[in-house]
Design a protein around this motif. Structure first.
Motif, mmCIF file in Angstrom:
data_model
loop_
_atom_site.group_PDB
_atom_site.id
_atom_site.type_symbol
_atom_site.label_atom_id
_atom_site.label_comp_id
_atom_site.label_asym_id
_atom_site.label_seq_id
_atom_site.Cartn_x
_atom_site.Cartn_y
_atom_site.Cartn_z
ATOM 1 N N GLY A 180 -4.045 6.645 -15.110
ATOM 2 C CA GLY A 180 -5.038 7.693 -14.975
ATOM 3 C C GLY A 180 -4.669 8.712 -13.916
ATOM 4 N N ASP A 181 -5.620 9.013 -13.043
ATOM 5 C CA ASP A 181 -5.481 10.069 -12.055
ATOM 6 C C ASP A 181 -4.675 9.578 -10.858
ATOM 7 O OD1 ASP A 181 -5.748 12.111 -10.238
ATOM 8 O OD2 ASP A 181 -7.914 12.330 -10.458
ATOM 9 N N THR A 182 -3.398 9.942 -10.813
ATOM 10 C CA THR A 182 -2.557 9.505 -9.697
ATOM 11 C C THR A 182 -2.966 10.182 -8.396
ATOM 12 O OG1 THR A 182 -0.890 11.169 -10.237
ATOM 13 C CG2 THR A 182 -0.597 8.972 -11.185
ATOM 14 N N GLY A 183 -3.517 11.388 -8.491
ATOM 15 C CA GLY A 183 -3.965 12.077 -7.284
ATOM 16 C C GLY A 183 -5.095 11.329 -6.603
ATOM 17 N N ALA A 184 -6.030 10.836 -7.402
ATOM 18 C CA ALA A 184 -7.152 10.067 -6.838
ATOM 19 C C ALA A 184 -6.652 8.763 -6.220
ATOM 20 C CB ALA A 184 -8.177 9.780 -7.920
ATOM 21 N N LEU A 185 -5.695 8.126 -6.888
ATOM 22 C CA LEU A 185 -5.151 6.883 -6.346
ATOM 23 C C LEU A 185 -4.457 7.142 -5.017
ATOM 24 C CD1 LEU A 185 -4.494 3.889 -6.547
ATOM 25 C CD2 LEU A 185 -2.493 4.475 -7.926
ATOM 26 N N ARG A 186 -3.696 8.223 -4.955
ATOM 27 C CA ARG A 186 -3.017 8.538 -3.703
ATOM 28 C C ARG A 186 -4.023 8.832 -2.592
ATOM 29 N NH1 ARG A 186 2.335 12.015 -5.601
ATOM 30 N NH2 ARG A 186 3.825 10.355 -5.094
ATOM 31 N N ALA A 187 -5.084 9.542 -2.901
ATOM 32 C CA ALA A 187 -6.092 9.857 -1.885
ATOM 33 C C ALA A 187 -6.738 8.587 -1.346
ATOM 34 C CB ALA A 187 -7.146 10.793 -2.466
ATOM 35 N N THR A 188 -7.067 7.669 -2.245
ATOM 36 C CA THR A 188 -7.658 6.397 -1.822
ATOM 37 C C THR A 188 -6.667 5.585 -0.995
ATOM 38 O OG1 THR A 188 -9.054 6.341 -3.797
ATOM 39 C CG2 THR A 188 -8.701 4.252 -2.647
ATOM 40 N N THR A 189 -5.422 5.615 -1.405
ATOM 41 C CA THR A 189 -4.400 4.837 -0.703
ATOM 42 C C THR A 189 -4.141 5.401 0.683
ATOM 43 O OG1 THR A 189 -3.387 4.258 -2.824
ATOM 44 C CG2 THR A 189 -2.047 3.950 -0.854
ATOM 45 N N ALA B 99 0.833 -1.203 0.000
ATOM 46 C CA ALA B 99 0.000 0.000 0.000
ATOM 47 C C ALA B 99 0.869 1.254 0.000
ATOM 48 C CB ALA B 99 -0.938 -0.009 1.198
ATOM 49 N N GLN B 100 1.965 1.212 0.735
ATOM 50 C CA GLN B 100 2.855 2.372 0.731
ATOM 51 C C GLN B 100 3.535 2.548 -0.612
ATOM 52 O OE1 GLN B 100 5.386 2.962 4.115
ATOM 53 N NE2 GLN B 100 3.763 2.511 5.586
ATOM 54 N N ARG B 101 3.915 1.470 -1.242
ATOM 55 C CA ARG B 101 4.494 1.588 -2.585
ATOM 56 C C ARG B 101 3.503 2.235 -3.548
ATOM 57 N NH1 ARG B 101 8.840 -0.212 -4.676
ATOM 58 N NH2 ARG B 101 7.795 -0.477 -6.671
ATOM 59 N N MET B 102 2.236 1.910 -3.392
ATOM 60 C CA MET B 102 1.219 2.519 -4.248
ATOM 61 C C MET B 102 1.129 4.025 -4.013
ATOM 62 S SD MET B 102 -2.671 1.153 -4.818
ATOM 63 C CE MET B 102 -2.038 -0.480 -5.278
ATOM 64 N N LEU B 103 1.318 4.443 -2.765
ATOM 65 C CA LEU B 103 1.309 5.870 -2.440
ATOM 66 C C LEU B 103 2.532 6.575 -3.007
ATOM 67 C CD1 LEU B 103 0.016 8.218 -0.759
ATOM 68 C CD2 LEU B 103 1.498 7.483 1.124
ATOM 69 N N PHE B 104 3.686 5.932 -2.913
ATOM 70 C CA PHE B 104 4.938 6.565 -3.325
ATOM 71 C C PHE B 104 5.151 6.546 -4.839
ATOM 72 C CE2 PHE B 104 6.532 4.692 0.936
ATOM 73 C CZ PHE B 104 5.851 5.672 1.646
ATOM 74 N N TYR B 105 4.633 5.493 -5.504
ATOM 75 C CA TYR B 105 4.866 5.331 -6.938
ATOM 76 C C TYR B 105 3.533 5.106 -7.667
ATOM 77 C CZ TYR B 105 9.401 4.195 -4.845
ATOM 78 O OH TYR B 105 10.547 4.213 -4.098
ATOM 79 N N PRO B 106 2.600 6.031 -7.574
ATOM 80 C CA PRO B 106 1.269 5.782 -8.146
ATOM 81 C C PRO B 106 1.275 5.582 -9.658
ATOM 82 C CG PRO B 106 1.523 8.094 -7.559
ATOM 83 C CD PRO B 106 2.699 7.372 -6.981
ATOM 84 N N ASP B 107 2.243 6.179 -10.343
ATOM 85 C CA ASP B 107 2.294 6.035 -11.791
ATOM 86 C C ASP B 107 2.604 4.607 -12.221
ATOM 87 O OD1 ASP B 107 4.820 6.569 -10.570
ATOM 88 O OD2 ASP B 107 5.692 6.883 -12.547
ATOM 89 N N GLN B 108 3.094 3.777 -11.289
ATOM 90 C CA GLN B 108 3.332 2.366 -11.600
ATOM 91 C C GLN B 108 2.058 1.533 -11.502
ATOM 92 O OE1 GLN B 108 6.575 0.722 -9.336
ATOM 93 N NE2 GLN B 108 7.975 2.408 -9.814
ATOM 94 N N TYR B 109 0.998 2.135 -10.964
ATOM 95 C CA TYR B 109 -0.231 1.386 -10.711
ATOM 96 C C TYR B 109 -1.428 1.902 -11.499
ATOM 97 C CZ TYR B 109 2.454 -0.558 -6.865
ATOM 98 O OH TYR B 109 3.423 -1.197 -6.134
#
Length: 228
Positions: free
Chosen positions: A121-130, A108-118
């Motif tokens: 689309g919208d990395t900001g939205a992914l970070r907020a969810t994470t 989950a932390q990797r998803m926060l730190f490297y959202p463009d790998q996951y």
């Protein structure tokens, strides 16, 4: 050990979990920098050790090992330290939390730190969810039963894994105002107790992590390499 251990590391990366364990066990090892600024983790020589191109790798008498959780478990079992023995009734819950850290909290932390790998689309939205997912996970750990290692004086493999995972959200992954370790008193107490250990102090000094690397983190100032 019949041959020296070699830890391929970058400052303030997942290799820190392994360094903490090595220091707790007082095992001789050599730290070899993987220079992330130069993309050394993607060069053929490193990929021959870890085809995932991720840090860390621990070179052992049995060959190179990757995956932080696997390295910690191998060290614990070969040294008879930091984990209950295979037939100890406490082993089951120790394994449970080591794998949870490896499979749930760390990814989950990797998803926060490297959202463009996951997402494309919208990395900001992914970070907020994470961020919300991580808050839920820290809440779970704060109140967990059968997690006596959080309150124990003796070090464990789980503790070596968790300590950096309490550090990184305060420093990386975009805005960090969502993360306040004081929200979780049990985890905050764990961080203060763990960072006071001589092994943690040695690891913090080696990687330039400051005096309160887990309870009140500041950006690392390593003597070599970079965290990102």
């Amino acid at each position: 050990m019949t041959a020296p251990l070699i830890l391929h590391y970058a400052p303030d990366n997942a290799s820190l979990c392994v360094r903490l364990a090595l220091e707790e066990m007082r095992l001789p090892y050599r730290a070899v920098l993987v220079d992330r600024a130069k993309g050394a983790q993607r060069l053929p020589a490193y990929l021959a050790l870890n085809p995932n191109g991720l840090i860390p790798v621990l070179e052992t008498p049995q060959g190179p090992l990757f995956e932080t959780g696997a390295i910690l478990l191998w060290l614990a079992d070969t040294q008879g330290a930091l984990m209950p023995a295979p037939h100890d009734p406490a082993r089951a819950h120790a394994l449970q939390w080591l794998i949870w850290l490896s499979n749930t909290l760390h990814p989950a932390q990797r998803m926060l730190f490297y959202p463009d790998q996951y997402t494309s689309g919208d990395t900001g939205a992914l970070r907020a969810t994470t961020r919300q997912r991580l808050i839920t996970q820290f809440d779970l750990l704060e109140n967990a039963r059968y997690a006596n290692w959080l309150d124990a004086v003796t070090p464990t493999a789980q503790a070596c894994y968790l300590a950096p995972l309490l550090r990184w959200p305060a420093l990386y992954g975009g805005p960090t105002d969502w993360f306040d370790l004081a929200r979780w008193p049990r985890l905050s107490h764990f961080a203060r107790r763990f960072e006071a250990r001589p092994a943690a102090r040695r690891a913090a000094l080696a990687e330039g992590l400051g005096r309160t690397p887990f309870s009140a983190p500041t950006p690392c100032n390593p003597s070599e390499g970079s965290a990102i």
